[in-house]
Design a protein around this motif. Sequence first.
Motif, PDB file in Angstrom:
ATOM      1  N   GLY A 299       0.783  -1.229   0.000  1.00 20.37           N
ATOM      2  CA  GLY A 299       0.000   0.000   0.000  1.00 20.37           C
ATOM      3  C   GLY A 299       0.814   1.279   0.000  1.00 20.37           C
ATOM      4  N   LYS A 300       2.022   1.241  -0.596  1.00 24.60           N
ATOM      5  CA  LYS A 300       2.857   2.451  -0.571  1.00 24.60           C
ATOM      6  C   LYS A 300       2.235   3.585  -1.387  1.00 24.60           C
ATOM      7  CE  LYS A 300       5.978   0.628  -4.132  1.00 24.60           C
ATOM      8  NZ  LYS A 300       5.269  -0.671  -4.249  1.00 24.60           N
ATOM      9  N   THR A 301       1.568   3.245  -2.493  1.00 28.24           N
ATOM     10  CA  THR A 301       0.897   4.309  -3.255  1.00 28.24           C
ATOM     11  C   THR A 301      -0.279   4.882  -2.467  1.00 28.24           C
ATOM     12  OG1 THR A 301       1.527   3.277  -5.359  1.00 28.24           O
ATOM     13  CG2 THR A 301      -0.270   4.875  -5.424  1.00 28.24           C
ATOM     14  N   SER A 302      -1.003   4.009  -1.772  1.00 30.05           N
ATOM     15  CA  SER A 302      -2.105   4.483  -0.924  1.00 30.05           C
ATOM     16  C   SER A 302      -1.583   5.403   0.169  1.00 30.05           C
ATOM     17  CB  SER A 302      -2.831   3.294  -0.289  1.00 30.05           C
ATOM     18  OG  SER A 302      -3.415   2.474  -1.268  1.00 30.05           O
ATOM     19  N   PHE A 303      -0.419   5.059   0.728  1.00 29.39           N
ATOM     20  CA  PHE A 303       0.174   5.907   1.765  1.00 29.39           C
ATOM     21  C   PHE A 303       0.573   7.257   1.182  1.00 29.39           C
ATOM     22  CE2 PHE A 303       4.066   6.953   4.396  1.00 29.39           C
ATOM     23  CZ  PHE A 303       3.344   7.431   5.487  1.00 29.39           C
ATOM     24  N   ALA A 304       1.179   7.231  -0.019  1.00 28.25           N
ATOM     25  CA  ALA A 304       1.583   8.485  -0.663  1.00 28.25           C
ATOM     26  C   ALA A 304       0.363   9.364  -0.953  1.00 28.25           C
ATOM     27  CB  ALA A 304       2.346   8.197  -1.951  1.00 28.25           C
ATOM     28  N   LEU A 305      -0.719   8.747  -1.438  1.00 28.61           N
ATOM     29  CA  LEU A 305      -1.933   9.519  -1.722  1.00 28.61           C
ATOM     30  C   LEU A 305      -2.574  10.037  -0.441  1.00 28.61           C
ATOM     31  CD1 LEU A 305      -3.607   7.518  -4.622  1.00 28.61           C
ATOM     32  CD2 LEU A 305      -2.811   9.881  -4.684  1.00 28.61           C
ATOM     33  N   SER A 306      -2.493   9.258   0.631  1.00 23.71           N
ATOM     34  CA  SER A 306      -3.013   9.734   1.914  1.00 23.71           C
ATOM     35  C   SER A 306      -2.226  10.951   2.393  1.00 23.71           C
ATOM     36  CB  SER A 306      -2.945   8.613   2.963  1.00 23.71           C
ATOM     37  OG  SER A 306      -3.838   7.566   2.649  1.00 23.71           O
ATOM     38  N   LEU A 307      -0.911  10.913   2.182  1.00 26.51           N
ATOM     39  CA  LEU A 307      -0.081  12.076   2.519  1.00 26.51           C
ATOM     40  C   LEU A 307      -0.469  13.282   1.675  1.00 26.51           C
ATOM     41  CD1 LEU A 307       3.422  10.348   2.789  1.00 26.51           C
ATOM     42  CD2 LEU A 307       2.248  11.514   4.663  1.00 26.51           C
ATOM     43  N   ALA A 308      -0.639  13.047   0.365  1.00 27.64           N
ATOM     44  CA  ALA A 308      -1.025  14.141  -0.533  1.00 27.64           C
ATOM     45  C   ALA A 308      -2.373  14.719  -0.125  1.00 27.64           C
ATOM     46  CB  ALA A 308      -1.075  13.642  -1.973  1.00 27.64           C
ATOM     47  N   LYS A 309      -3.295  13.859   0.262  1.00 20.68           N
ATOM     48  CA  LYS A 309      -4.614  14.312   0.701  1.00 20.68           C
ATOM     49  C   LYS A 309      -4.505  15.148   1.970  1.00 20.68           C
ATOM     50  CE  LYS A 309      -8.288  13.268   3.593  1.00 20.68           C
ATOM     51  NZ  LYS A 309      -8.290  13.040   5.056  1.00 20.68           N
ATOM     52  N   ASN A 310      -3.711  14.663   2.942  1.00 23.68           N
ATOM     53  CA  ASN A 310      -3.548  15.405   4.197  1.00 23.68           C
ATOM     54  C   ASN A 310      -2.958  16.794   3.966  1.00 23.68           C
ATOM     55  OD1 ASN A 310      -4.442  13.102   5.470  1.00 23.68           O
ATOM     56  ND2 ASN A 310      -2.421  12.461   6.199  1.00 23.68           N
ATOM     57  N   ILE A 311      -1.972  16.853   3.070  1.00 23.48           N
ATOM     58  CA  ILE A 311      -1.228  18.102   2.878  1.00 23.48           C
ATOM     59  C   ILE A 311      -1.954  19.054   1.933  1.00 23.48           C
ATOM     60  CG2 ILE A 311       0.949  19.075   2.025  1.00 23.48           C
ATOM     61  CD1 ILE A 311       2.281  16.413   2.927  1.00 23.48           C
ATOM     62  N   ALA A 312      -2.402  18.544   0.780  1.00 22.27           N
ATOM     63  CA  ALA A 312      -2.983  19.428  -0.242  1.00 22.27           C
ATOM     64  C   ALA A 312      -4.464  19.694  -0.014  1.00 22.27           C
ATOM     65  CB  ALA A 312      -2.766  18.831  -1.631  1.00 22.27           C
ATOM     66  N   ILE A 313      -5.231  18.664   0.337  1.00 15.28           N
ATOM     67  CA  ILE A 313      -6.681  18.830   0.469  1.00 15.28           C
ATOM     68  C   ILE A 313      -7.063  19.348   1.852  1.00 15.28           C
ATOM     69  CG2 ILE A 313      -8.901  17.609   0.439  1.00 15.28           C
ATOM     70  CD1 ILE A 313      -7.729  15.777  -1.713  1.00 15.28           C
ATOM     71  N   ASP A 314      -6.466  18.764   2.898  1.00 13.16           N
ATOM     72  CA  ASP A 314      -6.819  19.180   4.258  1.00 13.16           C
ATOM     73  C   ASP A 314      -6.126  20.472   4.674  1.00 13.16           C
ATOM     74  OD1 ASP A 314      -8.346  16.932   4.333  1.00 13.16           O
ATOM     75  OD2 ASP A 314      -6.989  15.767   5.589  1.00 13.16           O
ATOM     76  N   ASN A 315      -4.826  20.574   4.370  1.00 12.66           N
ATOM     77  CA  ASN A 315      -4.046  21.736   4.832  1.00 12.66           C
ATOM     78  C   ASN A 315      -3.798  22.784   3.754  1.00 12.66           C
ATOM     79  OD1 ASN A 315      -3.875  20.610   7.380  1.00 12.66           O
ATOM     80  ND2 ASN A 315      -1.873  19.670   7.010  1.00 12.66           N
ATOM     81  N   LYS A 316      -4.236  22.521   2.519  1.00  8.59           N
ATOM     82  CA  LYS A 316      -4.146  23.489   1.416  1.00  8.59           C
ATOM     83  C   LYS A 316      -2.717  23.911   1.071  1.00  8.59           C
ATOM     84  CE  LYS A 316      -8.628  23.463   1.259  1.00  8.59           C
ATOM     85  NZ  LYS A 316      -9.300  22.641   0.223  1.00  8.59           N
ATOM     86  N   GLU A 317      -1.759  23.016   1.289  1.00  5.84           N
ATOM     87  CA  GLU A 317      -0.380  23.279   0.884  1.00  5.84           C
ATOM     88  C   GLU A 317      -0.166  22.658  -0.494  1.00  5.84           C
ATOM     89  OE1 GLU A 317       1.667  25.135   2.347  1.00  5.84           O
ATOM     90  OE2 GLU A 317       1.272  25.155   4.501  1.00  5.84           O
ATOM     91  N   PRO A 318       0.384  23.412  -1.464  1.00  6.46           N
ATOM     92  CA  PRO A 318       0.518  22.904  -2.843  1.00  6.46           C
ATOM     93  C   PRO A 318       1.433  21.687  -2.947  1.00  6.46           C
ATOM     94  CG  PRO A 318       0.758  25.299  -2.767  1.00  6.46           C
ATOM     95  CD  PRO A 318       0.808  24.824  -1.352  1.00  6.46           C
ATOM     96  N   VAL A 319       0.952  20.665  -3.636  1.00  5.26           N
ATOM     97  CA  VAL A 319       1.680  19.407  -3.820  1.00  5.26           C
ATOM     98  C   VAL A 319       1.667  19.029  -5.301  1.00  5.26           C
ATOM     99  CG1 VAL A 319       1.700  16.927  -3.316  1.00  5.26           C
ATOM    100  CG2 VAL A 319       1.154  18.558  -1.499  1.00  5.26           C
TER     101      VAL A 319
END
Length: 511
Positions: free
Chosen positions: A231-251
């Motif tokens: 699930g490394k891609t799932s983990f990477a997407l979860s990170l992207a979601k946390n940073i870009a979608i939740d915290n609005k930091e550009p990824v």
Amino acid sequence: MPTNTSSNSSRRKPKTAIDPSMGHMPPQALDIERVVLGALMIDADAFTIVSEILHPETFYDPRHQKIYSAILSLNLAEKPVDLVTVCQELKQQGTFDQVGGNNYIIELTNTVASSANIEYHSHILAQKYIARQLITYASNVETKALDEGQDIDDLMEEAENDLFVLSQKNIKQDYVQIDPIVKQARLIIEKAASNTGGITGLSTGYTDLDKITSGWQESDLIIIAGRPAMGKTSFALSLAKNIAIDNKEPVAFFSLEMTNVQLVNRLISNVCSIPGSKILNGQLSQDEWSRFDNNVGRMQGAPLYIDDTPGLSVFELRTKARRLVKEQHVKLIMIDYLQLMNATGMKVNSRQEEVSMISRSLKGLAKDLNVPIIALSQLSRAVEQRQGPSGTHHNRPQLSDLRESGAIEQDADMVLFVHRPEYYGIDMDDDGNSLKGMAQIIIAKHRKGATKDVTLSFKGEYTRFANPDEYDPYASSDGGGNIRSSGINTSFDPDDDPLSGGRISNDDVPY
């Protein structure tokens, strides 16, 4: 002793070639070249000022190139540099007569009274040299572009590579006195003190991981590795979601394996808590349609930029990343995954050498753009092949399992493994805690801190990693105190997810 050339011949200036592509003489400054060489022979300390600025090829006059080479050799041998020693070195190198003999060397030392302006003059020569290199570069590109048999895509790769090499060769990083660095360090500490949890970088969204890393740090290369099905891609997407979608930091997310639609479908599953299979076939229940309508708006306007160019080269990545950082102020770059990249335009002799070149380039890019880069990586089959007693952790990944090259481990500031012991039939950790529905993020290398394991919950049906204590409003109790989604198999294998195109076998992995 070789016969010296006459005074007249020594003063004769070389014929200067006219560059046909420019219609006039190439950039040069022969008078300044003579002044610099004269200064180097009258001031023993002058070489230390210009040694990182000048090289033999920096000089336009071939005679001056040979004289500077002699001066360079003397300095490398820690011998004194003056008119006599330079003449002796030229004789040893067999170039004494070619440069004009004693008369020309004496003339050089007579043209300058001091070395006071040698640094300024050296920078002028360096600029002239760069200008000549650019003319040659442009001329080569033009010649090849006019060749109808030339593949334009290959030419663009080669041209970008040559221009990058040219720019890197001429970038000089000067030393810095410690005071401004101390000031910068203090600002970072003050920023951390003002943030909850001491976060100095980009928050990962995972509490325990942030405690160890203080967030993803600028200029770091972070490798996230795992075997297929972890699930490394799932983990990477979860990170992207946390940073870009939740915290609005550009990824920026570069996907070399999945299309942008497949990635977004996975994100929708993650954000809206809808099983991936239902997103694929559209058979959503009324409750799931409600979840979709209520949550998909969170993704609208998110600063997440996805590029699904297959077979992305290092140079394409560099160009696109620079643009994204400049135009979209991207704070994090993610690549899925490293072994699918190529080093087109670089001279390599093996795949291992190519991967080494890619990992070094990624670290250089992170440092150049001053943003963290997360690159996913495959692990070798050694993880499965290791033998051990049943129920033990012999399948736990190690740094030596990184696929293709030890350079990945060497270049990375941090190496994390995504590991799900449950996949190997291990239900309890060493402390007796349940590992059902859990994943371990193993920090195997951490250049700036501790190496440790972080436990996260893994919700396979949503391809989502979460903090263990995170509340899921769409989950129900199984009666044993464990939280699970109704009717969902918690042993879900992310590589069976239809959103990613189905099962991925080891044989499907190109490298």
